[in-house]
Write a protein that holds these residues in place. Structure first.
Motif, PDB file in Angstrom:
ATOM      1  N   GLN A  33       2.948  -1.278   0.279  1.00  0.00           N
ATOM      2  CA  GLN A  33       4.026  -1.015   1.087  1.00  0.00           C
ATOM      3  C   GLN A  33       4.914  -0.252   0.282  1.00  0.00           C
ATOM      4  O   GLN A  33       4.812  -0.158  -0.929  1.00  0.00           O
TER       5      GLN A  33
ATOM      6  N   THR B  96       3.378  -2.153  -3.273  1.00  0.00           N
ATOM      7  CA  THR B  96       2.965  -3.210  -3.481  1.00  0.00           C
ATOM      8  C   THR B  96       1.168  -3.190  -3.492  1.00  0.00           C
ATOM      9  O   THR B  96       0.766  -2.170  -3.266  1.00  0.00           O
TER      10      THR B  96
ATOM     11  N   ARG C  13      -4.503  -6.194   7.834  1.00  0.00           N
ATOM     12  CA  ARG C  13      -3.160  -6.295   8.115  1.00  0.00           C
ATOM     13  C   ARG C  13      -2.333  -5.181   7.587  1.00  0.00           C
ATOM     14  O   ARG C  13      -1.637  -5.275   6.669  1.00  0.00           O
ATOM     15  N   ARG C  14      -2.313  -4.228   8.474  1.00  0.00           N
ATOM     16  CA  ARG C  14      -1.403  -2.884   8.004  1.00  0.00           C
ATOM     17  C   ARG C  14       0.167  -3.063   8.629  1.00  0.00           C
ATOM     18  O   ARG C  14       0.395  -2.459   9.494  1.00  0.00           O
TER      19      ARG C  14
ATOM     20  N   THR D 246       6.102  -6.291   5.242  1.00  0.00           N
ATOM     21  CA  THR D 246       6.564  -7.711   5.191  1.00  0.00           C
ATOM     22  C   THR D 246       8.261  -7.740   4.622  1.00  0.00           C
ATOM     23  O   THR D 246       8.459  -6.762   3.671  1.00  0.00           O
TER      24      THR D 246
ATOM     25  N   GLU E 103      -1.623  -5.657  -2.297  1.00  0.00           N
ATOM     26  CA  GLU E 103      -2.068  -6.967  -1.650  1.00  0.00           C
ATOM     27  C   GLU E 103      -3.180  -6.880  -0.913  1.00  0.00           C
ATOM     28  O   GLU E 103      -3.723  -6.025  -0.454  1.00  0.00           O
ATOM     29  N   SER E 104      -3.937  -8.159  -1.038  1.00  0.00           N
ATOM     30  CA  SER E 104      -5.182  -8.441  -0.597  1.00  0.00           C
ATOM     31  C   SER E 104      -4.909  -9.293   0.660  1.00  0.00           C
ATOM     32  O   SER E 104      -5.061 -10.290   0.621  1.00  0.00           O
ATOM     33  N   VAL E 105      -4.823  -8.551   1.974  1.00  0.00           N
ATOM     34  CA  VAL E 105      -4.590  -9.409   3.004  1.00  0.00           C
ATOM     35  C   VAL E 105      -5.454  -9.028   4.422  1.00  0.00           C
ATOM     36  O   VAL E 105      -4.839  -9.001   5.487  1.00  0.00           O
ATOM     37  N   GLY E 106      -6.503  -8.494   3.923  1.00  0.00           N
ATOM     38  CA  GLY E 106      -7.534  -7.968   5.077  1.00  0.00           C
ATOM     39  C   GLY E 106      -6.839  -6.744   5.450  1.00  0.00           C
ATOM     40  O   GLY E 106      -6.183  -5.914   4.914  1.00  0.00           O
TER      41      GLY E 106
ATOM     42  N   ARG F 236      -6.602  -2.865   0.330  1.00  0.00           N
ATOM     43  CA  ARG F 236      -5.695  -3.137  -0.483  1.00  0.00           C
ATOM     44  C   ARG F 236      -4.365  -2.622   0.187  1.00  0.00           C
ATOM     45  O   ARG F 236      -3.970  -1.503  -0.039  1.00  0.00           O
ATOM     46  N   ARG F 237      -3.464  -3.505   0.602  1.00  0.00           N
ATOM     47  CA  ARG F 237      -2.206  -3.034   1.404  1.00  0.00           C
ATOM     48  C   ARG F 237      -1.212  -2.710   0.229  1.00  0.00           C
ATOM     49  O   ARG F 237      -1.059  -3.435  -0.728  1.00  0.00           O
TER      50      ARG F 237
END
Length: 369
Positions: free
Chosen positions: A231, A264, A271-272, A275, A266-269, A228-229
């Protein structure tokens, strides 16, 4: 390399280091294996809040776990500094949870009703009283709840201190050492496979954050630990003394005159990266709580990958049907808060002692057939 490493802890984040510390403190031989550096992932990206009342949504085992861990921090901070000389930045800064709308106020009031039974002191404040406490708050703040006993630590220093104290008690740390797989004979775990060879041990604890699931797949175990990203922003300004928690995020005043704004989800795999959209949302949240931050200079921005779980609760305990295999992951954004109790409970379980709290609600058995 083929030697007996005792208990092997895979992962050098705050959870892995806390487990190693508690095991080593009890005289158990332990080796931490970390593919990069200590606190190199979520632990190093965290804000360091100790906020059990923000994370638990109702009374129950998870709230009990959070409160138990919070209670360990004062003695842990003293112990770690005595052994390593590292202060972990433990502060009861207090948390001010604020409402900006009538809907927010209803939700805050409902949480306040049940949270009064937790044993932590709480105070309901009207908007004017909240601004007397924190003059920089937005005039939109309608009301707030002050929780003076919640607070924060420096997450990197906490991780380093746990690792240093574990080493002082005899633990070994292997950094920049990826684990290629877990060794087994049938359903008995025997150690791990490293680039340099085999590292054998009587027990393996997988505390590799969102990468835990990948390691377990090599054993035919399918445990979801999705990343879970989160930021974060940091401002060159410190307009508040308390942590301020709003409906869309939080502000954390830190040493050195900076304030963190996060975070944030985010479920983006895997990718750390930050944005532009995520950082704009954080900036909007920050100035919505404290308008002065709209004119403050941004010091830095970063992102981390926090380990999730299918039901949002941590996954802690022995893997059913396997000998010598334990997992400790899925802490999401509560890894810093839950590190002391996780380390303590896992060590108690491995040493064959009774645990301070039942691990059943957090067992990996709830996801494994």
């Amino acid at each position: 390399m083929e030697e007996d490493a005792g208990v092997i802890v895979v992962g050098g984040g705050v959870i892995g280091c806390a487990i190693a510390y508690h095991l080593a403190r009890c005289g158990v031989p332990v080796t931490v294996v970390e593919r990069g550096e200590l606190a190199g992932e979520a632990s190093g990206a965290a804000a360091g809040m100790l906020a059990p009342l923000a994370e638990a949504h109702a009374p129950g085992p998870f709230l009990d776990l959070c409160l138990a861990s919070l209670s360990l921090f004062p003695s842990l901070a003293a112990e770690l500094e005595a052994v390593t000389g590292i202060g972990i930045g433990y502060e009861r800064t207090g948390i001010l949870r604020v409402a900006l709308s009538a809907e927010d106020e209803d939700a805050l009031r409902e949480r306040y009703r049940w949270q009064k039974g937790t044993g932590l002191p709480l105070e309901w404040l009207g908007g004017d009283m909240a601004r007397e406490l924190e003059p920089a708050l937005s005039p939109r703040v309608r009301c707030a709840v002050l929780s003076p006993d919640e607070g924060q630590v420096d997450p990197q220093r906490l991780t380093m201190a746990l690792a240093g104290a574990a080493r002082a008690h005899g633990a070994h740390l292997l950094l920049s050492t990826p684990v290629a797989g877990i060794l087994r004979r049938g359903r008995r775990v025997l150690g791990v496979r490293l680039p340099s060879g085999l590292l054998r041990g009587g027990h393996v604890v997988v505390a590799a954050g969102p990468w835990t699931g990948r390691l377990l797949r090599g054993l035919g175990l399918y445990l979801a630990t999705p990343p879970r990203r989160g930021q974060m922003l940091a401002y060159h300004a410190r307009p508040v003394r308390h942590i301020v928690w709003g409906p869309d995020g939080y502000l954390v005043p830190k040493a050195g005159g900076v304030t963190y704004a996060g975070a944030t989800v985010e479920s983006v795999g895997f990718r750390r990266r930050t944005t532009a959209l995520g950082l704009r949302r954080l900036a909007r949240m920050a100035r919505g709580l404290v308008p002065a931050l709209g004119h403050a200079e941004v010091a830095s921005a970063w992102a981390g990958l926090r380990p999730g779980s299918p039901d949002g609760l941590p996954i802690i305990g022995p893997v059913p049907g396997w000998e010598g295999l334990t997992v400790a992951t899925g802490h999401f954004r509560n890894g810093i808060l839950l590190a002391p109790i996780t380390g303590r409970l896992v060590a108690q379980r491995i040493c064959g002692e009774g645990t301070d709290l039942p691990l059943g609600p957090f067992s990996p058995a709830r996801f494994l057939d």
